[in-house]
Design an enzyme around this catalytic site. Structure first.
Site, PDB file in Angstrom:
ATOM      1  N   GLU A  25      -1.622   6.132  -5.047  1.00  0.00           N
ATOM      2  CA  GLU A  25      -1.674   4.767  -4.449  1.00  0.00           C
ATOM      3  C   GLU A  25      -3.310   4.388  -4.395  1.00  0.00           C
ATOM      4  O   GLU A  25      -3.682   3.188  -4.680  1.00  0.00           O
ATOM      5  CB  GLU A  25      -1.054   4.422  -3.214  1.00  0.00           C
ATOM      6  CG  GLU A  25       0.428   4.475  -3.553  1.00  0.00           C
ATOM      7  CD  GLU A  25       1.230   4.317  -2.007  1.00  0.00           C
ATOM      8  OE1 GLU A  25       1.162   5.391  -1.403  1.00  0.00           O
ATOM      9  OE2 GLU A  25       1.826   3.348  -1.897  1.00  0.00           O
ATOM     10  N   ARG A  64       3.051  -0.896   7.147  1.00  0.00           N
ATOM     11  CA  ARG A  64       1.664  -0.359   6.609  1.00  0.00           C
ATOM     12  C   ARG A  64       0.502  -1.371   6.208  1.00  0.00           C
ATOM     13  O   ARG A  64      -0.606  -0.890   6.223  1.00  0.00           O
ATOM     14  CB  ARG A  64       1.953   0.337   5.209  1.00  0.00           C
ATOM     15  CG  ARG A  64       0.926   1.072   4.435  1.00  0.00           C
ATOM     16  CD  ARG A  64       1.201   1.861   3.342  1.00  0.00           C
ATOM     17  NE  ARG A  64       1.784   3.351   3.309  1.00  0.00           N
ATOM     18  CZ  ARG A  64       1.103   4.298   3.903  1.00  0.00           C
ATOM     19  NH1 ARG A  64      -0.115   4.602   3.732  1.00  0.00           N
ATOM     20  NH2 ARG A  64       2.046   5.580   3.913  1.00  0.00           N
TER      21      ARG A  64
HETATM   22  N1  LUZ Z   1       7.594   4.432   1.275  1.00  0.00           N
HETATM   23  C1  LUZ Z   1       8.236   4.605   2.398  1.00  0.00           C
HETATM   24  C2  LUZ Z   1       6.207   4.342   1.185  1.00  0.00           C
HETATM   25  O1  LUZ Z   1       9.327   4.653   2.767  1.00  0.00           O
HETATM   26  N2  LUZ Z   1       7.284   4.684   3.593  1.00  0.00           N
HETATM   27  C3  LUZ Z   1       5.721   4.573   3.485  1.00  0.00           C
HETATM   28  O2  LUZ Z   1       5.178   4.830   4.263  1.00  0.00           O
HETATM   29  C4  LUZ Z   1       5.425   4.404   1.934  1.00  0.00           C
HETATM   30  N3  LUZ Z   1       4.195   4.372   1.683  1.00  0.00           N
HETATM   31  C5  LUZ Z   1       3.853   4.079   0.561  1.00  0.00           C
HETATM   32  C6  LUZ Z   1       4.526   4.078  -0.388  1.00  0.00           C
HETATM   33  N4  LUZ Z   1       5.918   4.094  -0.195  1.00  0.00           N
HETATM   34 MO1  MOS Z   2       5.639   4.005  -3.683  1.00  0.00          MO
HETATM   35  S1  MOS Z   2       4.817   2.207  -3.406  1.00  0.00           S
HETATM   36  O1  MOS Z   2       4.749   5.065  -3.300  1.00  0.00           O
HETATM   37  O2  MOS Z   2       7.400   4.127  -4.227  1.00  0.00           O
END
Ligand code: LUZ
Ligand code: MOS
Length: 770
Positions: free
Chosen positions: A705, A304
């Site tokens: 987020e 990400r």
């Molecule tokens: N968790 C995940 C996340 O497993 N994949 C993601 O792309 C993600 N993005 C934001 C927060 N948690």
């Molecule tokens: Mo999250 S960083 O969307 O658990």
């Protein structure tokens, strides 16, 4: 609609893990964590602890009935250490006692002999010796190597961001209750009930259908419980399975801070090239992610970072490489933004550096390079961009040049205080970057008394997702919201859930609720058509009454349900939703991974006290791309919270590990978080109301987020205020910008320019002659 939990929250009646009434015979666990960050275990001495009052059993890796493994993405994390320890706080033994005080007293009597090994805490050092969690990845657009020749200006530098404690108000914990025939019921403070179920299944050896993970709500998660609730649940379940007794472990704050991973610190190198019109032409960036001692979610977080490395700008030539570096810190994990904010900080630092060298406002470069609809991200997706709309509405509503003018005139007459501002545009992709995770299920039961029970895979952690789920059901059925109850999240009712994460929980689960309710409505309308002897297309339901061709009938919701039941029509539905149209090819690093992006722009204004180095955040003024908010109260709350949490990360929260890998900022006395006095004095949030089709639930875009990243503006606003006082200061891009760092920068003497610094007044002069 208000958050449905607000009444029980303010009355102290909301139930969290530690509020669940304890069953008679419950025993209490406490983990013994390694006192050393890296070494070989020579001897674990349990005898003194075993002799302590109340101690029932001490479990080590030898007692694990299944596989001693809880790694989610990569199997590199034991439940209990075997022959070596890889970070301070790594669980080595699990004490079970009659009370939690007794369990913790016994933990203190455990001693361990460890032959120390080299401790690495710095990600660049880890990379240099080949300690990588996964092979590096590179995203490419155009050809940056040849594009430098087309650049009139090139800046290079490094940018670092530190970690961040999640500091959910409710600490980690679990309560495991054995059931007949080896079943286990688990209460867990987790964002990922299925992740817990899998970890428990693997480590206990029990099949997943024996494990019911049941979650009512969390007192905050922020990513810290996406994966890292698994450890405590697996330990409690193992002990419950072995001893056939209920086992509870609710971590103390200092245990939680010492043993759990945090936001990933990053150290990065950047090179940015611009043409004479200040268009960004080429960008090269290398990210060194401090993953900690095990993979946890680090590979996904790293990915990400790459997806967000150009933030909301279009740059035609990009090469971005990321390394996930194995160090001897607790495994770092998901944290609101999931690596995105770390990537966005670096491009903002590069822009700030270019602006400072060229003597222009960073906002000039930012604005000239905002992405347009149709522009290509380095990973191949074409933008459906609101970047210009947010930026221009921000300017229109808040008059950026007037703010700038006011700050300049304030700074010209004030010597002890300087103000600064920064604009922070954001762009955040919505969907799990791992395409397969973008699915969810819902189970809807309509009872014959007219009440409705809804189960989904969504976990309520304060973000208000249950309220949104309830709104969906009440809206589709057109019934009073009081008739709908959102049930706890249970792996017996909803299987194979993705964690509540990636800002996508309401979208994914809400769409599943929508599908289930629409199907039940279809059946109910058919029943009404038959009972009223009319064509089904003429039937509608509104505000709990049946209408035929727009005419109200004497059939209401309850009468219709009873008729449906009498006709033996199902009043329950289980539905599945999978985000359409998304795909990603890792071998090419190209695809269309996100359902959509969320945009926004913030202005952050600060005042620095140039004697003390302290500062205040005067205002954060935002235009945010809500799509069309289905719950403005909840969504504004998410934005306010995100802003404050982002500002905390960027300005005051300082995670400190010493060279030996010991956490020094291990309590709230040494780790400072924003309190009510340090939040911005003003937060203004105006919506960018967009009517375009999108894949969001009721076109209400995800809000979890994205707003955190407005907080990045606070770093650059502070930097600008400091530069207004000491224009020759060299300030490394090294967040957080704590008061200590502000003070050092205010009085930083640039060796190349000592003479010019000598002309600026010292604090002493200012104090006597303000
Ligand atoms: N968790 C995940 C996340 O497993 N994949 C993601 O792309 C993600 N993005 C934001 C927060 N948690
Ligand atoms: Mo999250 S960083 O969307 O658990």
């Amino acid at each position: 609609m208000k958050n449905i939990d607000s009444r029980t929250h303010v009355r102290g009646e909301s139930v969290y893990l530690d509020d669940i009434p304890v069953i008679q015979g419950t025993l209490f666990g406490a983990a013994f964590g390694s006192p050393v960050a890296h070494g070989l275990i020579k001897n674990l001495n349990l005898a003194a602890a075993e002799a302590m009052p109340g101690v029932v059993r001490i479990l080590t890796y030898k007692d694990v009935t299944g596989e001693n493994q809880i790694g989610g993405i990569i199997p590199d994390e034991p439940l209990l250490a075997e022959h070596h320890v890889d970070y301070c706080g790594m669980p080595v033994a699990f004490v079970i006692a009659e009370t939690d005080d007794e369990a913790r007293a016994a933990v203190k009597r455990i001693t361990i002999d460890i032959e120390p090994l080299l401790v690495i805490t710095d990600p660049r050092e880890a990379q240099a010796v080949g300690q990588l969690i996964v092979p590096p990845r590179t995203f490419r657009l155009g050809d940056s190597a040849t594009a430098w020749t087309a650049c009139d200006y090139i800046v290079e530098g490094t940018a670092d961001t530190n970690g961040q404690e999640h500091l959910y108000i409710e600490t980690q914990g679990a309560y495991a209750i054995p059931q007949e025939n080896n079943g286990i019921k688990l209460y867990s403070s987790t964002q990922g009930p299925t992740a817990v179920q899998r970890a428990v299944s693997k480590s206990s050896g029990l099949p997943m259908h024996q494990i019911d993970v049941d979650v009512t709500r969390l007192g905050g998660g922020f990513g810290g419980k996406e994966d890292q609730a698994n450890m405590w649940a697996a330990l409690c379940a193992l002990a419950a399975h072995i001893l056939n007794k209920p086992i509870k472990y609710s971590l103390h704050r200092m245990e939680d801070m010492a043993m759990t991973g945090k936001r990933h610190p990053y150290s990065s190198d950047f090179k940015l090239g611009l043409d004479k019109d200040l268009k960004m032409v080429a960008y090269e960036v290398t990210f060194y992610q401090n993953a900690g001692a095990a993979a946890d979610l680090s590979p996904a977080v790293m990915e990400r970072t790459l997806f967000h490395c150009t933030n909301t700008y279009f740059i035609p030539n990009v090469t971005a490489t990321a390394y996930s570096c194995r160090t001897h810190l607790p495994p770092n994990t998901a944290f609101r933004g999931f690596g995105g904010p770390q990537g966005m900080f670096v491009i903002e630092a590069a822009i700030a550096k270019a602006a400072e060298e060229l003597g222009v406002h960073a906002s000039v470069i930012q604005e000239k390079n905002l992405q347009q609809t149709g522009d290509e991200f380095p990973f191949g997706q074409k933008a459906q961009s609101e970047a210009h709309a947010c930026w221009h509405k921000t300017d229109e509503l808040y008059a950026v040049s007037e703010i700038r003018q006011k700050i300049a005139s304030f700074n010209s007459v004030n010597q002890l205080y300087k103000k600064g501002m920064a604009l922070m545009p954001i762009c955040f992709g919505i969907s799990f970057t791992n395409t397969r995770m973008n699915q969810a299920r819902a189970l809807v039961h309509v009872y014959t008394d007219g009440s409705v029970g809804v189960s989904t895979g969504a976990v309520e952690m304060g973000q208000g997702v249950n309220t949104k789920m309830l709104q969906v059901a009440a809206h589709i059925f057109s019934i009073d919201s009081k008739r709908v109850k959102i049930q706890s999240t249970s792996t017996y009712r909803i299987a194979n859930t993705s964690p509540s994460a990636a800002s996508a929980t309401a979208d994914l689960n809400g769409k599943a609720v929508e599908i289930a309710c629409i199907e039940i409505m279809r059946r109910l309308k058919a029943v009404a058509a038959e009972e009223l002897n009319v064509d089904v297309t003429s039937v509608s339901l509104k505000d709990e009454w049946v209408y035929v061709n727009g005419q109200q009938t004497d059939w209401d919701w309850n009468r219709l349900l009873i008729a449906a039941y009498a006709q033996r029509v199902s009043l329950s539905e289980h539905a599945h939703y999978a985000t359409p149209d998304i795909h990603y090819d890792k071998s090419l690093e190209k695809g269309h991974p996100f359902a959509y992006h969320v945009y926004g722009t913030a202005i952050v204004e600060v005042t620095v006290d140039c004697l003390r180095g302290t500062y205040e955040i005067d205002a954060v003024k935002v235009v945010h791309d809500f799509g069309s908010s289905m719950n403005p109260l909840i969504d504004r709350g998410q934005i306010e919270g995100g802003i404050v949490q982002g500002i905390g990360w960027m300005t005051m929260e300082e995670v400190v590990f010493d060279k030996a890998g010991r956490l020094r900022s291990n309590a709230l006395s040494t780790y400072k978080v924003p309190d009510i006095y340090s939040v911005p004095k003003e937060i203004t949030i105006e919506p960018l109301q967009t009517e375009t089709e999108n894949l969001a639930l009721f076109r209400s875009k995800a809000v979890g987020e994205p707003p955190l990243m407005y907080g990045i503006g606070a770093y650059f606003a502070l930097r600008n205020a400091v530069l207004a006082f000491n224009p020759s200061a060299t300030i490394p891009f090294d967040a957080p910008m704590t008061p200590e760092k502000v003070l050092l920068a205010l009085y930083h003497v640039n060796p190349a320019q000592t003479s010019s610094y000598a002309q600026t007044q010292t604090a002493n002069d200012l104090a006597v002659n303000p």
